[in-house]
Enzyme design. Structure first.
Site, short mmCIF file in Angstrom:
data_model
loop_
_atom_site.label_atom_id
_atom_site.label_comp_id
_atom_site.label_asym_id
_atom_site.label_seq_id
_atom_site.Cartn_x
_atom_site.Cartn_y
_atom_site.Cartn_z
N ASP B 56 0.84 -1.20 0.00
CA ASP B 56 0.00 0.00 0.00
C ASP B 56 0.87 1.25 0.00
O ASP B 56 1.61 1.50 0.95
CB ASP B 56 -0.90 -0.03 1.23
CG ASP B 56 -2.08 0.90 1.10
OD1 ASP B 56 -2.18 1.60 0.08
OD2 ASP B 56 -2.92 0.92 2.03
N ASP B 57 0.80 2.02 -1.05
CA ASP B 57 1.60 3.25 -1.22
C ASP B 57 3.08 2.96 -1.43
O ASP B 57 3.90 3.89 -1.32
CB ASP B 57 1.45 4.21 -0.02
CG ASP B 57 0.08 4.84 0.06
OD1 ASP B 57 -0.75 4.59 -0.84
OD2 ASP B 57 -0.18 5.58 1.03
N CYS B 94 -5.80 4.52 -3.66
CA CYS B 94 -5.86 3.09 -3.37
C CYS B 94 -7.16 2.40 -3.78
O CYS B 94 -7.14 1.41 -4.51
CB CYS B 94 -5.57 2.84 -1.91
SG CYS B 94 -6.41 3.94 -0.77
N ARG B 98 -7.68 -0.75 -6.39
CA ARG B 98 -8.16 -2.07 -5.94
C ARG B 98 -9.43 -2.45 -6.67
O ARG B 98 -9.65 -3.63 -6.99
CB ARG B 98 -8.43 -2.00 -4.43
CG ARG B 98 -7.17 -1.92 -3.61
CD ARG B 98 -7.40 -1.25 -2.26
NE ARG B 98 -6.14 -0.75 -1.76
CZ ARG B 98 -5.31 -1.47 -1.02
NH1 ARG B 98 -5.63 -2.69 -0.65
NH2 ARG B 98 -4.16 -0.98 -0.63
N LYS B 156 -5.86 -5.00 3.72
CA LYS B 156 -6.76 -3.85 3.55
C LYS B 156 -7.72 -4.04 2.38
O LYS B 156 -7.32 -4.47 1.30
CB LYS B 156 -5.90 -2.60 3.34
CG LYS B 156 -6.67 -1.36 2.94
CD LYS B 156 -5.74 -0.17 2.86
CE LYS B 156 -6.20 0.82 1.80
NZ LYS B 156 -5.30 1.97 1.69
N HIS B 158 -10.99 -1.57 1.79
CA HIS B 158 -11.28 -0.19 1.37
C HIS B 158 -12.28 -0.13 0.21
O HIS B 158 -12.27 0.81 -0.58
CB HIS B 158 -9.98 0.54 0.97
CG HIS B 158 -10.09 2.04 1.08
ND1 HIS B 158 -9.13 2.89 0.61
CD2 HIS B 158 -11.06 2.83 1.60
CE1 HIS B 158 -9.49 4.14 0.83
NE2 HIS B 158 -10.67 4.14 1.43
N HIS B 248 1.84 1.97 4.06
CA HIS B 248 0.97 3.15 4.19
C HIS B 248 1.17 3.80 5.57
O HIS B 248 1.39 3.10 6.55
CB HIS B 248 -0.48 2.69 4.02
CG HIS B 248 -1.48 3.79 3.80
ND1 HIS B 248 -1.76 4.75 4.75
CD2 HIS B 248 -2.27 4.09 2.74
CE1 HIS B 248 -2.68 5.58 4.28
NE2 HIS B 248 -3.00 5.20 3.05
N ASP B 354 -0.04 0.02 -4.97
CA ASP B 354 -1.37 0.34 -5.48
C ASP B 354 -1.50 1.73 -6.07
O ASP B 354 -2.50 2.04 -6.72
CB ASP B 354 -2.43 0.14 -4.39
CG ASP B 354 -2.23 1.05 -3.19
OD1 ASP B 354 -1.13 1.62 -3.05
OD2 ASP B 354 -3.17 1.20 -2.41
N ASN B 355 -0.52 2.58 -5.84
CA ASN B 355 -0.54 3.93 -6.42
C ASN B 355 0.81 4.55 -6.12
O ASN B 355 1.68 3.89 -5.55
CB ASN B 355 -1.67 4.78 -5.85
CG ASN B 355 -1.87 4.62 -4.35
OD1 ASN B 355 -2.87 4.09 -3.90
ND2 ASN B 355 -0.88 5.06 -3.56
N LYS B 415 1.25 10.21 -5.11
CA LYS B 415 -0.13 9.73 -4.93
C LYS B 415 -1.15 10.87 -5.04
O LYS B 415 -0.87 11.99 -4.58
CB LYS B 415 -0.25 9.07 -3.56
CG LYS B 415 -1.61 8.51 -3.23
CD LYS B 415 -1.60 7.88 -1.84
CE LYS B 415 -2.97 7.38 -1.44
NZ LYS B 415 -2.98 6.77 -0.09
#
Lengths: 333, 613
Positions: B56-57, B94, B98, B156, B158, B248, B354-355, B415
């Site tokens: 994540d990130d 994110c 996803r 995660k 989300h 993240h 994811d980004n 991001k």
């Protein structure tokens, strides 16, 4: 957009963090009661300066200006002791070091027993023997030569060596047993230990601290016309310190004294074997000022020849460093 | 021969009986062989397990395999055995990424036309803007489950919190899931007074509390290993979505992982970007001659910072690096376990972030202003922010824009933005089906996160359906990577294929090496910009004025994307007031201004003199 507001000043708060860390260690005073307060041997930025102002109020059967704690059985002294001094941190042999000088002053009064066994009421005042102290870290973190070093400081387990020397130039009247000056050289060799327990985060710091030390005393060859000799005093100070908040902390203190048997013209006195307990509360008022309050009292001291001492102490210590002061000027503070 | 004939004539002796036996065996074998061969060809080949690991990130250049100095031996081992893609696109934040990964469908159709946290007034209630993965799409785990796979998820989500939106309702047989977009790694504290607690599910039930000794990255890994082991006896392959929270913010990290690089980042972001770019060029991640994107104009030249500022800022990156290393460690635990149980060689791994890396500071959003409700909430739960407390429960650490740009080396921005630094990410694919040379790097293929759906369906022996449970499905956005992975093609796309993005009102289109971009000021121009990514991956030179023909062509592609993908531009955006919040944008050029870069002039020694009396 809120989520990028922080980009405007990514270094906000940096200086205050550095300031906070700077003054933590240096603001705890040396005192002339032969007890070193908690957190005294924490390290800080090399080149930092501190001026302690300490006021002590005590009662007991020993002269608070006398590091040997020579007991005067049956006596009851009351004293007010003030200390002013200067301490500076520096780096020596790539280790943290500190030098300090302290000048005691004040007044003391009470009934004393002369060497002839006569009770006499005395009251004395003036300057005591100035003390110089040198401290060098042996085991522990590297010296803090820059603010990044300050930011990264954690004591972990650190061991220092200290040497104190009192210079016998304080006010002394050889015709009376009670004096603020001691009319003899004396000093101390000790090995302060700071043992960090848990995280090193302001507000959560906990330490266990020990100072095993031996005091050595020269002879006072003019002690009411006699010669006062004192055996070495072995002393262990112990402190369990804990932050309550980022700026407020406390400590449980204990001390053990053993030895220091005094001899006056061959007549032996009592050997110390006593405990003392106390507590200390400390508060950092701002980036430059620290305040501590402490109380200590001897335990199991009912017998006339036991060491009896209780002490209230308030200390106000001002600390500074050129980098920090310059930063404050630039900020217009 | 005579003897043999004799034997066959019915006078069997011992040898004769042996030969007769041989004949029978031979005859049986001869008859059986074709049948066995037939049976073998009819049996479905053993299908691979699938593990999708999402950081994540995590930034493009963070892993060692993409030029990072961060120690990621386990992720790097997957790259070494598989293939790296340097031209892989996600979305800029994110949940949109996803949603495309799990549905294979454009965000404006799958419910994530905007993040639920920022849905604009004019998007409220519109199909495609639900803020969760809507029920008009089928999900990858649903389709793989139907195809005979076990389906597991940890980490995660989300993508929705209601019972019909959680992982168990969207195709995962087993899950241990953080439903929120972020939160503590140590406990279930979330970030605002209105939403104080993170919500977790396990196997479709909302958890009242978290397991003892919870630490997100570790617990997710433990849970997944348990799921894999529990179903080993079924003989079915599994699909696992390892949706790590790490790295993240807030950077929560066990203490033993925090101090592995003390002082290593005091060199500053500019030097680190240069070092990463150098390694990327040496490795072949980016071509020689690649120029670094412009440093954000409000980020100072790190060489001008005081040592304390460098140390403090460097410590943030030290802990971020620890987050990535800890993530890698737990990926290593999963890899080791699969090797131990003999499943590693039959497992496809797909690894990506994811980004873009997070350059924004959500703590500012959380803490708000003194006197606000969230300020009081932060004071209670997120104020352990002394540097020595970074990583502890109750601390909040994010590394900010300067280090985010390092993580996105060599690209621009990060991001939430549609510059390459917001949407380009590292991709590793390894395992059965990858026939490209081990450790190879593909820079030609234009890959997209929505491609994972058709790719994995093909791997599983199925395909994206037109309908699911009686409902027509939106068209799949992606293209299968199988030909690329097998080395039969360099890219799943031609130069005429189009990719497009929209989030928070920022827009982008890529066709071939051309990229059209519209972003809010001041990170954008509030107008169309045009870049040739082949020559300018750092998006340094806007060609909109020079190439009006290409600009017009690309804008037409954007208009087409809007029409065919239900794009409703938001009438409010989290970026709308940014221009007034940030300093005026100026070009950032190395060495300018020289004012405080000039060194002390040292005169010739023979011209030195003392002042005359």
């Amino acid at each position: 957009m809120n989520i990028v507001r922080g980009l405007m000043n990514p270094f906000a708060g940096l200086r205050s963090i550095a300031l906070t860390l700077l003054v933590v260690g240096v603001l705890c005073p040396l005192q002339a009661m032969s007890q070193v307060p908690p957190r005294f041997y924490w390290k800080t930025l090399s080149g930092a300066n501190a001026v302690p102002l300490i006021v002590t109020s005590m009662t007991g059967n020993t002269n608070p200006f006398d590091a040997a704690h020579t007991i005067t059985p049956g006596a009851e002294f009351e004293g007010t002791l003030a200390l002013a001094g200067y301490a500076r941190t520096f780096t020596l042999f790539d280790r943290s070091a500190m030098a300090a000088v302290l000048l005691p002053m004040g007044r003391i009064s009470g009934d004393v027993i002369t060497p002839l066994g006569e009770p006499v009421s005395q009251s004395v005042s003036g300057f005591g023997d100035p003390t110089v102290e040198f401290n060098l870290n042996l085991i522990g973190p590297k010296p803090q030569k820059s603010i990044p070093d300050v930011l990264r400081y954690e004591p972990g387990f650190s061991l220092d060596v200290i040497a104190d020397l009192a210079i016998p130039i304080g006010e002394y009247d050889s015709s009376q047993p009670l004096n603020v000056g001691q009319n003899r050289w004396y000093g101390r060799i000790g090995f302060p230990v700071v043992w960090q327990l848990g995280a090193w985060v302001p507000g959560r710091r906990t330490t266990l601290e020990f100072l095993p030390a031996v005091w050595l005393f020269g002879d006072n060859t003019d002690y009411v016309g006699k010669t006062l000799e004192t055996d070495p005093l072995f002393q262990i100070d112990a402190h369990l310190t804990r932050d309550f908040t980022q700026h407020f902390w406390g400590s449980l203190d204990a001390a053990w004294y053993n030895g220091a048997e005094a001899t006056v013209d061959g007549g032996k006195g009592e050997e110390l074997d006593n405990y003392g307990f106390g507590l200390t509360l400390g508060y950092q008022i701002n980036d430059n000022l620290g305040l501590t309050f402490s109380y200590k009292s001897t335990a199991s001291d009912q017998a006339p020849d036991d060491l009896q001492l209780d002490v209230f102490m308030i200390s106000l210590v001002s600390g500074w460093h050129p980098i920090i002061e310059g930063s404050k000027r630039l900020k217009g503070e | 021969m005579q003897r043999l004939t004799h034997q066959l004539d019915g006078r069997p002796d011992r040898f004769g009986r042996f030969c007769k036996g041989l004949g029978i065996v031979g005859a049986v074998a001869a008859l059986a062989a074709p049948a066995l061969a037939l049976a073998q060809s009819a049996a479905p080949p053993k299908r691979p397990n699938i593990v999708v690991i999402l950081g994540d990130d995590m930034g493009f250049s963070d892993m060692g395999a993409f030029g990072g100095e961060i120690n990621t031996p386990n992720l790097d081992s997957l790259a070494k055995e598989g293939v790296r893609f340097a031209n892989f696109y996600t979305h800029a934040s994110c949940s949109p990424t996803r949603s495309m990964f799990l549905s294979g469908v454009d965000t404006h159709l799958n419910g994530l036309g905007n993040m639920s946290e920022f849905t604009a007034p004019n998007q409220m209630g519109l199909d495609g803007y639900e803020g969760n993965l809507n029920d008009r799409v089928a999900t990858l785990p649903q389709l793989l489950k139907d195809a005979g796979y076990h389906t597991y998820m940890v980490g995660k989500w989300h993508l929705g919190k209601e019972p019909n939106q959680i992982p168990a309702a969207r195709g995962f047989e087993r899950d241990f899931t953080l439903l929120d977009g972020m939160g503590s790694y140590w406990d279930d504290w979330n970030f605002s007074a209105a939403n104080p607690r993170s919500l977790y599910t396990e196997d479709g039930r909302y958890l009242r509390s978290l397991p003892k000794d919870f630490y997100a990255t570790k617990t997710y890994t433990d849970k997944l290993i348990g799921y894999i082991d529990a179903n080993r006896g079924t003989g079915k392959p599994f699909f696992a979505f390892v949706s790590h929270q790490a790295p993240h913010e807030p950077y929560h990290l066990p203490k033993e992982w925090r101090s592995r690089h003390v002082g290593a980042y005091d060199k500053g972001w500019d030097a680190l970007r240069q070092e990463r770019l150098k390694r990327q060029i040496e490795m072949g991640i980016v071509p020689a001659g690649t120029e670094l994107a412009e440093r954000m104009w409000f980020v100072p030249d790190s060489t001008l910072l005081a040592p304390a500022a460098r140390a403090l800022m460097g410590k943030k990156m030290e802990i971020y690096a620890g987050m990535v290393e800890n993530l890698d460690h737990h990926v290593g635990r999963l890899i080791d376990h699969l090797k131990k149980i003999g499943e590693y060689d039959n497992t496809i791994f797909i690894v990506f972030g994811d980004n873009g890396a997070e350059g924004n500071d959500l703590y500012e959003l959380i803490a708000g202003s003194p006197g606000s409700r969230d300020f009081l909430f932060a004071a209670m739960h997120w104020s352990r922010n002394h540097p020595n407390a970074w990583g502890d429960p109750g601390s909040w650490l994010a590394y900010g824009p300067a280090w985010a740009q390092v993580s996105m080396t060599p690209f621009s921005q990060y991001k939430a933005w549609l510059a390459e630094g917001g949407i380009r990410n590292a991709l590793i694919v390894s395992g059965p089906g990858v026939k490209r040379p081990a450790g190879s790097i593909n820079t030609q293929g234009t890959m997209h996160v929505a491609d994972i759906m058709p790719t994995l369906l093909e791997v599983a022996g199925t395909s994206y359906p037109k309908t699911y449970k009686g409902k027509d499905l939106p068209p799949a956005l992606g293209k299968s990577w199988v030909p690329v992975l097998e080395g039969r093609a360099e890219s799943p796309r031609t130069d005429q294929d189009v990719l497009a993005w929209e989030i928070f009102g920022n827009r982008a289109v890529r066709q071939g090496s051309w990229k059209l971009r519209w972003q809010w000021r001041p990170l954008g121009k509030g107008d169309w910009e045009l870049f040739d990514l082949a020559a300018d991956p750092g998006e340094l030179k806007d060609l909109a004025a020079e190439r009006p023909d290409k600009l017009k062509e690309m804008v037409a592609l954007w208009d087409d994307y809007v029409r065919t993908n239900n794009v409703v531009l938001p009438n409010r955006s989290p970026h709308e007031a940014l221009e007034k919040a940030l300093p005026q944008r100026v070009p950032v050029q190395a060495g300018y201004p020289p004012l405080n870069l000039k060194r002390q002039y040292v005169p010739p020694k023979d011209m030195l003199a003392e002042p005359k009396p």
